[in-house]
Design a protein around this motif. Structure first.
Motif, PDB file in Angstrom:
ATOM      1  N   LEU A 114     -11.197   1.743  10.250  1.00 51.13           N
ATOM      2  CA  LEU A 114     -10.696   2.002   9.034  1.00 51.13           C
ATOM      3  C   LEU A 114      -9.289   1.884   9.251  1.00 51.13           C
ATOM      4  O   LEU A 114      -8.793   1.878   8.712  1.00 51.13           O
ATOM      5  N   VAL A 115      -9.036   2.049  10.271  1.00 47.03           N
ATOM      6  CA  VAL A 115      -7.566   1.578  10.543  1.00 47.03           C
ATOM      7  C   VAL A 115      -6.620   0.663  10.161  1.00 47.03           C
ATOM      8  O   VAL A 115      -6.185   0.323   8.920  1.00 47.03           O
ATOM      9  N   PHE A 116      -7.347  -0.053  10.981  1.00 47.22           N
ATOM     10  CA  PHE A 116      -7.262  -2.101  10.201  1.00 47.22           C
ATOM     11  C   PHE A 116      -7.954  -1.622   9.255  1.00 47.22           C
ATOM     12  O   PHE A 116      -6.987  -3.083   7.911  1.00 47.22           O
ATOM     13  N   ALA A 117      -8.937  -2.114   8.341  1.00 50.95           N
ATOM     14  CA  ALA A 117      -9.329  -1.929   7.157  1.00 50.95           C
ATOM     15  C   ALA A 117      -8.053  -1.254   6.022  1.00 50.95           C
ATOM     16  O   ALA A 117      -7.702  -1.790   4.840  1.00 50.95           O
ATOM     17  N   GLY A 118      -8.021   0.029   6.579  1.00 46.58           N
ATOM     18  CA  GLY A 118      -7.337   0.764   5.550  1.00 46.58           C
ATOM     19  C   GLY A 118      -5.347   0.065   5.617  1.00 46.58           C
ATOM     20  O   GLY A 118      -5.057   0.256   4.420  1.00 46.58           O
ATOM     21  N   ALA A 119      -5.525  -0.431   6.345  1.00 47.64           N
ATOM     22  CA  ALA A 119      -3.795  -1.660   6.389  1.00 47.64           C
ATOM     23  C   ALA A 119      -4.089  -2.238   6.195  1.00 47.64           C
ATOM     24  O   ALA A 119      -2.616  -3.234   4.899  1.00 47.64           O
ATOM     25  N   TYR A 120      -5.172  -3.041   5.834  1.00 48.11           N
ATOM     26  CA  TYR A 120      -5.068  -4.496   5.099  1.00 48.11           C
ATOM     27  C   TYR A 120      -4.794  -3.872   3.246  1.00 48.11           C
ATOM     28  O   TYR A 120      -4.735  -4.569   2.396  1.00 48.11           O
ATOM     29  N   ALA A 121      -6.294  -3.657   3.420  1.00 47.20           N
ATOM     30  CA  ALA A 121      -6.301  -2.661   1.923  1.00 47.20           C
ATOM     31  C   ALA A 121      -4.552  -1.707   1.123  1.00 47.20           C
ATOM     32  O   ALA A 121      -4.502  -2.362   0.075  1.00 47.20           O
ATOM     33  N   LEU A 122      -3.456  -0.962   1.924  1.00 47.61           N
ATOM     34  CA  LEU A 122      -3.156  -0.577   1.916  1.00 47.61           C
ATOM     35  C   LEU A 122      -1.809  -1.440   1.866  1.00 47.61           C
ATOM     36  O   LEU A 122      -0.628  -1.195   0.604  1.00 47.61           O
ATOM     37  N   ILE A 123      -1.177  -2.430   2.564  1.00 48.14           N
ATOM     38  CA  ILE A 123      -0.565  -3.625   2.214  1.00 48.14           C
ATOM     39  C   ILE A 123      -1.213  -4.530   1.187  1.00 48.14           C
ATOM     40  O   ILE A 123       0.316  -4.445   0.337  1.00 48.14           O
ATOM     41  N   HIS A 124      -2.022  -4.483   0.912  1.00 46.50           N
ATOM     42  CA  HIS A 124      -2.223  -5.549  -0.665  1.00 46.50           C
ATOM     43  C   HIS A 124      -1.838  -4.869  -2.254  1.00 46.50           C
ATOM     44  O   HIS A 124      -1.365  -5.559  -3.096  1.00 46.50           O
ATOM     45  N   LEU A 125      -2.873  -2.859  -2.045  1.00 49.33           N
ATOM     46  CA  LEU A 125      -2.552  -2.613  -3.215  1.00 49.33           C
ATOM     47  C   LEU A 125      -1.296  -1.856  -3.255  1.00 49.33           C
ATOM     48  O   LEU A 125      -0.349  -1.877  -4.128  1.00 49.33           O
ATOM     49  N   GLY A 126      -0.352  -1.773  -2.116  1.00 47.19           N
ATOM     50  CA  GLY A 126       0.879  -0.637  -1.992  1.00 47.19           C
ATOM     51  C   GLY A 126       1.381  -2.098  -2.617  1.00 47.19           C
ATOM     52  O   GLY A 126       2.520  -1.659  -3.472  1.00 47.19           O
ATOM     53  N   ARG A 127       1.331  -2.825  -2.318  1.00 43.75           N
ATOM     54  CA  ARG A 127       2.845  -3.903  -3.208  1.00 43.75           C
ATOM     55  C   ARG A 127       2.385  -4.209  -4.406  1.00 43.75           C
ATOM     56  O   ARG A 127       3.588  -4.497  -4.961  1.00 43.75           O
ATOM     57  N   ALA A 128       1.169  -4.648  -4.925  1.00 42.59           N
ATOM     58  CA  ALA A 128       1.434  -3.994  -7.051  1.00 42.59           C
ATOM     59  C   ALA A 128       2.354  -2.682  -7.136  1.00 42.59           C
ATOM     60  O   ALA A 128       2.360  -2.710  -8.353  1.00 42.59           O
ATOM     61  N   ALA A 129       1.656  -1.359  -6.134  1.00 44.05           N
ATOM     62  CA  ALA A 129       2.197  -0.708  -6.782  1.00 44.05           C
ATOM     63  C   ALA A 129       3.757  -0.086  -6.711  1.00 44.05           C
ATOM     64  O   ALA A 129       4.503   0.146  -7.608  1.00 44.05           O
ATOM     65  N   LEU A 130       4.387  -1.323  -5.946  1.00 39.08           N
ATOM     66  CA  LEU A 130       5.782  -1.944  -6.337  1.00 39.08           C
ATOM     67  C   LEU A 130       6.288  -2.433  -7.250  1.00 39.08           C
ATOM     68  O   LEU A 130       7.440  -2.220  -7.300  1.00 39.08           O
ATOM     69  N   LEU A 131       5.405  -3.711  -6.905  1.00 42.23           N
ATOM     70  CA  LEU A 131       5.718  -4.622  -8.056  1.00 42.23           C
ATOM     71  C   LEU A 131       5.929  -3.901  -9.427  1.00 42.23           C
ATOM     72  O   LEU A 131       6.366  -4.306 -10.617  1.00 42.23           O
ATOM     73  N   LEU A 132       4.384  -3.130 -10.006  1.00 41.80           N
ATOM     74  CA  LEU A 132       4.149  -3.818 -11.117  1.00 41.80           C
ATOM     75  C   LEU A 132       4.842  -2.691 -11.986  1.00 41.80           C
ATOM     76  O   LEU A 132       5.336  -3.105 -13.353  1.00 41.80           O
ATOM     77  N   PRO A 133       5.695  -1.313 -11.459  1.00 45.01           N
ATOM     78  CA  PRO A 133       6.344  -0.481 -12.777  1.00 45.01           C
ATOM     79  C   PRO A 133       7.906  -1.466 -12.410  1.00 45.01           C
ATOM     80  O   PRO A 133       8.130  -1.061 -13.644  1.00 45.01           O
ATOM     81  N   ALA A 134       8.584  -2.007 -11.161  1.00 46.04           N
ATOM     82  CA  ALA A 134       9.454  -2.706 -11.003  1.00 46.04           C
ATOM     83  C   ALA A 134       9.358  -4.084 -11.971  1.00 46.04           C
ATOM     84  O   ALA A 134      10.811  -4.465 -13.347  1.00 46.04           O
ATOM     85  N   LEU A 135       8.236  -4.269 -12.401  1.00 47.96           N
ATOM     86  CA  LEU A 135       8.402  -5.538 -13.814  1.00 47.96           C
ATOM     87  C   LEU A 135       7.976  -5.318 -15.061  1.00 47.96           C
ATOM     88  O   LEU A 135       7.721  -6.184 -16.123  1.00 47.96           O
ATOM     89  N   ARG A 136       7.526  -3.785 -15.200  1.00 46.15           N
ATOM     90  CA  ARG A 136       7.792  -3.906 -17.129  1.00 46.15           C
ATOM     91  C   ARG A 136       8.699  -4.191 -17.450  1.00 46.15           C
ATOM     92  O   ARG A 136       9.149  -4.582 -17.893  1.00 46.15           O
TER      93      ARG A 136
END
Length: 416
Positions: A114-136
């Motif tokens: 779960l640590v490995f898979a969670g880190a992978y998902a967090l990296i890619h979805l966290g990137r979107a969570a930062l960029l989507l509001p900034a690019l509004r």
């Protein structure tokens, strides 16, 4: 007009890499690559203890996931300005979570799944969570939105697989990573939300090719690190010193074959094959990175038992590293020159054809054979340079007479 341009760049556009920005990799990107030394080393260590086909398949999935984290981050710093505070924070955040993901590799199919898979998902979805509001409000936000949708879908089998055990985890993770790889080549289309235009997926070929060069050097560095530590641990006898020299020569020949002559023209190939050139380059480098990791595995086993009785899988690891590298190198040459490269293809074919007999030999002997195969390719490049058309030679002479002229001849065949 200048004030209007400054006002435009004061909003979301300030995050985008501008044409006047340096195409060289930033110090932050170089720092980011250091985290992958840990991942590559732990991946090779995972294979050394178990060279069964089942474990090799599991490790390949983990390597593919680690590699896709690097690729997605390299594209991010190509699309966005790495000197912006938000992008710097994003890169550093991915680096830290990537270290956590790497630390989970030894038990990724056990208690740390779960640590490995969670880190992978967090990296890619966290990137979107930062960029989507900034690019509004900016059209480029659509790119991050569509990419986030697909990473969100692939996160489901990643996380579900992490809570399951046995073959179910491996199957779901295989489905997830294949989804991530395949959908990237299609441009992340989403039904009802549309697809991205080719212009929205363009990358800076010169910058991205430099990033590929840097991570490949990191992968070769992992070979030196692993074999050097093994040599110090096992003792500095004569035969083991010869084995260390063979691994070192193999790594050096891989370095030469990568940089001369294909790598220096990779940027132009990516530019000519937009937008899929960058994706294909990522696929082909995945093979070469896997070859480097497997070469580290074979090198460690070669030093541990150079000439004694060893399982065939040990010699197969030594051979497999060279085969994977040559396969990736041949495909990258095809991307650059748009025709098969007979030098590397011939060496690859000969190694594959002789593999049934080679795997029965001691690891050091197999290492000498792979070194000879790689060296033969290098010697052919040096002494049998590729043919060039008369017009191509004339343009080359013109460039030498006018050194200030930039660019290179796209019609040249592969040089020697």
């Amino acid at each position: 007009m200048a004030e209007g341009q400054r006002a435009e760049r004061a909003g979301p556009a300030r995050l985008l890499r501008q044409s006047e920005h340096s195409r060289q990799a930033s110090f932050l990107e170089l720092f980011f690559d250091l985290a992958f030394i840990v991942a590559f080393t732990l991946l090779s260590a995972r294979m050394v203890g178990d060279l069964s086909w089942f474990n090799l398949g599991q490790t390949l999935i983990l390597l593919a996931a680690v590699w896709w984290v690097w690729v997605a981050t390299a594209w991010s710093t190509d699309w966005y300005d790495p000197n912006q505070p938000l992008i710097r924070g994003l890169v550093l955040g991915v680096m830290f979570v990537g270290l956590v993901q790497a630390a989970a590799i030894p038990q990724a199919y056990g208690q740390h799944g779960l640590v490995f898979a969670g880190a992978y998902a967090l990296i890619h979805l966290g990137r979107a969570a930062l960029l989507l509001p900034a690019l509004r409000g900016h059209p480029i936000q659509q790119r991050s939105r569509l990419v986030a949708v697909w990473f969100g879908l692939s996160a489901i089998p990643w996380v579900v697989g992490a809570v399951l055990t046995g073959a179910a985890r491996q199957i779901l993770w295989l489905v997830a990573i294949l989804l991530d790889y395949v959908i990237a080549s299609l441009g992340w289309p989403v039904p009802w939300l549309g697809r991205l235009r080719p212009a929205q997926l363009r990358v800076v070929g010169e910058h991205l090719s430099e990033r590929y060069q840097q991570i490949f050097i990191v992968a070769l560095g992992e070979i030196i690190l692993v074999t050097g530590l093994t040599y110090a641990r096992e003792g500095m006898g004569l035969v083991r010193t010869v084995a260390l020299a063979v691994v070192f020569v193999n790594a050096g020949l891989m370095l030469w074959m990568y940089f001369v002559p294909v790598s220096r023209r990779l940027g132009g190939a990516i530019e000519r094959n937009q937008p899929r050139g960058a994706v294909y380059a990522a696929y082909f480098h995945a093979l070469m990175i896997a070859g480097a990791v497997l070469t580290a595995v074979g090198g460690e086993l070669m030093i541990v038992n150079p000439l004694g009785d060893a399982p065939a899988s040990w010699s197969m690891a030594v051979l497999g590293g060279a085969v994977l590298f040559l396969a990736g190198r041949s495909l990258m040459g095809l991307l650059v020159y748009a025709h098969p490269i007979w030098r590397t293809s011939t060496a690859l074919g000969l190694l594959l054809a002789s593999s049934p007999g080679l795997v029965r030999l001691p690891p050091l002997v197999v290492g000498l054979v792979t070194a000879a195969a790689l060296l033969s390719v290098v010697l052919v490049y040096v002494f049998l340079p590729g043919r060039q058309s008369r017009a191509a030679r004339q343009r080359r002479q013109d460039r030498e007479a006018r050194p200030e002229q930039e660019g290179q001849d796209r019609e040249d065949q592969e040089p020697g």
